[in-house]
Write an enzyme that holds these catalytic residues in place. Structure first.
Site, PDB file in Angstrom:
ATOM      1  N   GLY A   1      12.025  24.387  50.695  1.00  0.00           N
ATOM      2  CA  GLY A   1      11.438  25.409  49.841  1.00  0.00           C
ATOM      3  C   GLY A   1      10.276  24.791  49.075  1.00  0.00           C
TER       4      GLY A   1
ATOM      5  N   GLU B   1      10.941  10.890  47.005  1.00  0.00           N
ATOM      6  CA  GLU B   1      12.212  11.625  46.858  1.00  0.00           C
ATOM      7  C   GLU B   1      12.256  12.886  47.711  1.00  0.00           C
ATOM      8  OE1 GLU B   1      15.580  11.939  46.310  1.00  0.00           O
ATOM      9  OE2 GLU B   1      15.116  10.797  44.505  1.00  0.00           O
TER      10      GLU B   1
ATOM     11  N   ASP C   1      14.217  15.881  63.107  1.00  0.00           N
ATOM     12  CA  ASP C   1      13.910  15.933  61.663  1.00  0.00           C
ATOM     13  C   ASP C   1      15.010  15.218  60.874  1.00  0.00           C
ATOM     14  OD1 ASP C   1      12.525  17.548  59.237  1.00  0.00           O
ATOM     15  OD2 ASP C   1      14.703  17.686  59.034  1.00  0.00           O
TER      16      ASP C   1
ATOM     17  N   GLU D   1      10.934  27.429  61.220  1.00  0.00           N
ATOM     18  CA  GLU D   1       9.514  27.536  61.550  1.00  0.00           C
ATOM     19  C   GLU D   1       9.363  28.303  62.863  1.00  0.00           C
ATOM     20  OE1 GLU D   1       6.954  25.233  60.086  1.00  0.00           O
ATOM     21  OE2 GLU D   1       8.413  24.798  58.515  1.00  0.00           O
TER      22      GLU D   1
ATOM     23  N   VAL E   1      13.505  13.454  51.733  1.00  0.00           N
ATOM     24  CA  VAL E   1      14.873  13.524  52.253  1.00  0.00           C
ATOM     25  C   VAL E   1      15.711  14.522  51.448  1.00  0.00           C
ATOM     26  CG1 VAL E   1      16.945  12.204  52.830  1.00  0.00           C
ATOM     27  CG2 VAL E   1      14.746  11.057  52.780  1.00  0.00           C
TER      28      VAL E   1
ATOM     29  N   ILE F   1      17.750  17.413  46.404  1.00  0.00           N
ATOM     30  CA  ILE F   1      18.847  16.497  46.049  1.00  0.00           C
ATOM     31  C   ILE F   1      18.258  15.115  45.754  1.00  0.00           C
ATOM     32  CG2 ILE F   1      21.000  15.416  46.814  1.00  0.00           C
ATOM     33  CD1 ILE F   1      21.261  17.713  48.863  1.00  0.00           C
TER      34      ILE F   1
ATOM     35  N   THR G   1       2.342  24.969  51.521  1.00  0.00           N
ATOM     36  CA  THR G   1       3.540  25.503  50.850  1.00  0.00           C
ATOM     37  C   THR G   1       3.933  24.649  49.647  1.00  0.00           C
ATOM     38  OG1 THR G   1       4.285  26.243  53.015  1.00  0.00           O
ATOM     39  CG2 THR G   1       5.938  26.193  51.283  1.00  0.00           C
ATOM     40  N   VAL G   2       4.028  23.343  49.859  1.00  0.00           N
ATOM     41  CA  VAL G   2       4.495  22.472  48.774  1.00  0.00           C
ATOM     42  C   VAL G   2       3.351  22.149  47.806  1.00  0.00           C
ATOM     43  CG1 VAL G   2       5.676  20.314  48.194  1.00  0.00           C
ATOM     44  CG2 VAL G   2       6.218  21.470  50.338  1.00  0.00           C
TER      45      VAL G   2
ATOM     46  N   LYS H   1      15.028  11.559  58.500  1.00  0.00           N
ATOM     47  CA  LYS H   1      15.606  11.439  57.150  1.00  0.00           C
ATOM     48  C   LYS H   1      16.686  10.362  57.117  1.00  0.00           C
ATOM     49  CE  LYS H   1      14.545  16.252  56.182  1.00  0.00           C
ATOM     50  NZ  LYS H   1      15.046  17.630  56.344  1.00  0.00           N
TER      51      LYS H   1
END
Ligand SMILES: NC(=O)c1ccc[n+]([C@@H]2O[C@H](COP(=O)([O-])OP(=O)(O)OC[C@H]3O[C@@H](n4cnc5c(N)ncnc54)[C@H](OP(=O)(O)O)[C@@H]3O)[C@@H](O)[C@H]2O)c1
Length: 411
Positions: A291, A118, A190, A179, A121, A125, A18-19, A194
């Site tokens: 996303g 980055e 999760d 998921e 987390v 943002i 996805t990423v 973070k």
């Protein structure tokens, strides 16, 4: 960086899901902008997936590695291998950082290359950059917020529709916000990963996932949300990392917030993080928590920072003790027998344990009689004792339900 004096920067991409696929697309779209900003034009020089690619060859052919495989194994070996061979690394992998951060930071320091993360987390943002760079020499007291979009979506939907948890979870899965196996989101693990990363950065002390107790949202019922609405409260899964009693406390738990709190209006799959320190008062940042493209954009920002050459220092200072028992305020939901004197009996138990009541609402009658109250801040161990004593009374029709509350009211 390896000895490549050409204008190109060759990126080895580990993982194209996805990423990774979004990152590849973004490199195509933004190559000229990156070149304008840094003088180097990025291109993907090799890709590793389960289907193919050779890690050693990809490192040979790259100036920088982007790790988007996820999980700790084999990502840890790959990231360590790339750093030890002098390649800067960008990763979005919270599990890897939360469990093996010190080892990776040390490998990066020894090799004299950057490790940036980055996207690990709070999605898009830029909280890692803000803590490390903007507030790099600020004595941060507290970092807290909503760092899991899946659970925030579920809680927002439960509050808005009154639908039960299972139904809302199924809707979140249909919409792609959860998921197929949402276990680590729902149980708070999760968010805990973070918060371990944020605490490590904010307090410059080693913190790993196993240092972060976490509670999830599985036990939340829609009637808790409905009653809480009457008290002006909304429910969030919060991650909190704060200095307490000479040490630090890092935790994840569901928590009610009063309207007016900066995190109260954060709805749906969004994340928001607050940073508090005496000289900055407080800063709040919010944005999409996940996303493919959003995460890829955070990864690209790290690539640009590496090309720009600034390098945050990751060295830990002294190890701060973890404080186990902290003070919290609680919401308490009691299904009680409908007879005179019940409220007085419960108030007596709370009073005996030094727990004072802030507000109380009596609901229903007969088999539906309930007391919904908020108690002022007290040590959690003391509240647990009070809860045990209340559960032992013969006036309860079901075990007491308690959820933490942030008492501060913002105007
Ligand atoms: N998805 C998000 O919104 C989001 C948000 C923030 C952070 N992240 C983080 O970003 C990272 C990537 O997430 P994702 O959602 O893109 O994952 P994904 O869709 O599952 O993609 C993972 C990729 O890694 C490859 N891969 C898996 N195991 C491998 C192995 N043993 N050797 C080589 N390649 C392997 C897969 O190969 P195949 O293609 O062959 O299966 C796939 O290309 C994770 O650390 C995740 O926590 C994701």
């Amino acid at each position: 960086m390896s000895e490549d004096h050409s204008k190109a920067v060759r990126i080895g991409l580990l993982g194209r899901g996805t990423v990774g696929a979004a990152f590849e697309e973004l490199i195509d779209r933004r190559a000229a902008a990156v070149e304008a900003a840094t003088g180097r034009r990025p291109r993907i020089s090799g890709v590793l997936t389960r289907a193919g690619g050779d890690f050693e060859q990809i490192v040979d052919d790259s100036d920088l590695i982007v790790e988007l495989i996820g999980g700790t194994d084999p990502a840890r070996e790959y990231v360590l291998g790339a750093l030890r061979r002098g390649r800067p690394v960008v990763t979005a992998n919270k599990q890897l950082l939360a469990q093996h951060g010190e080892e990776l930071f040390e490998a990066a320091r020894e090799a004299g290359v950057q490790l940036r993360f980055e996207a690990a987390v709070a999605g898009v943002i830029p909280i890692v950059r803000v803590i490390q760079e903007s507030f790099g020499v600020t004595e941060i007291d507290k970092v807290f917020g909503i760092v899991n979009g899946t659970t925030n979506f579920i809680l927002s939907e439960m509050a808005a529709s009154g639908a039960p948890y299972e139904e809302v979870l199924a809707r979140a899965q249909d919409l792609g916000y959860a998921e197929a196996d949402p276990g680590d989101d729902i149980n708070g693990a999760d968010a805990a990963a973070k918060m371990a990363i944020l605490a490590r950065l904010a307090f410059h002390t080693p913190v790993t996932l196993s240092d972060v107790p976490h509670e999830g949202i599985e036990q939340i019922s829609s009637d808790d949300l409905a009653y809480a609405k009457e008290l002006g409260l909304s429910l969030k899964l919060l991650g909190v990392a704060e200095r307490r009693q000479g040490g630090i406390s890092v935790r994840v738990f569901p928590c009610f917030l009063y309207g007016g709190h900066p995190l109260a209006p954060v709805e749906g799959p969004f994340n928001a993080v607050m940073v508090e320190a005496p000289e900055i008062t407080e800063v709040t940042m919010s944005g999409p928590g996940a996303g493919g493209m959003e995460t890829a954009s955070a990864v690209l920002g790290d690539v640009v920072s590496i090309l720009g050459g600034e390098a945050p220092v990751h060295e830990a200072r002294e190890r701060l003790p973890l404080v186990g028992d902290v003070a919290s305020s609680f919401y308490l939901h009691l299904a009680v027998a409908d007879r005179p004197g019940v409220l007085a009996q419960i108030a007596q138990v709370l009073g005996d344990k030094g727990v004072s009541v802030k507000s109380v609402v009596q609901q229903g009658a007969g088999d539906d009689a309930r007391l919904v109250m908020v108690v002022h801040e007290c040590l959690e161990s003391r509240f647990a004792e009070a809860l045990e004593a209340i559960d032992a009374l013969d006036v309860l029709r079901a075990p007491a339900r308690a959820i933490r509350v942030i008492e501060e009211e913002f105007v």
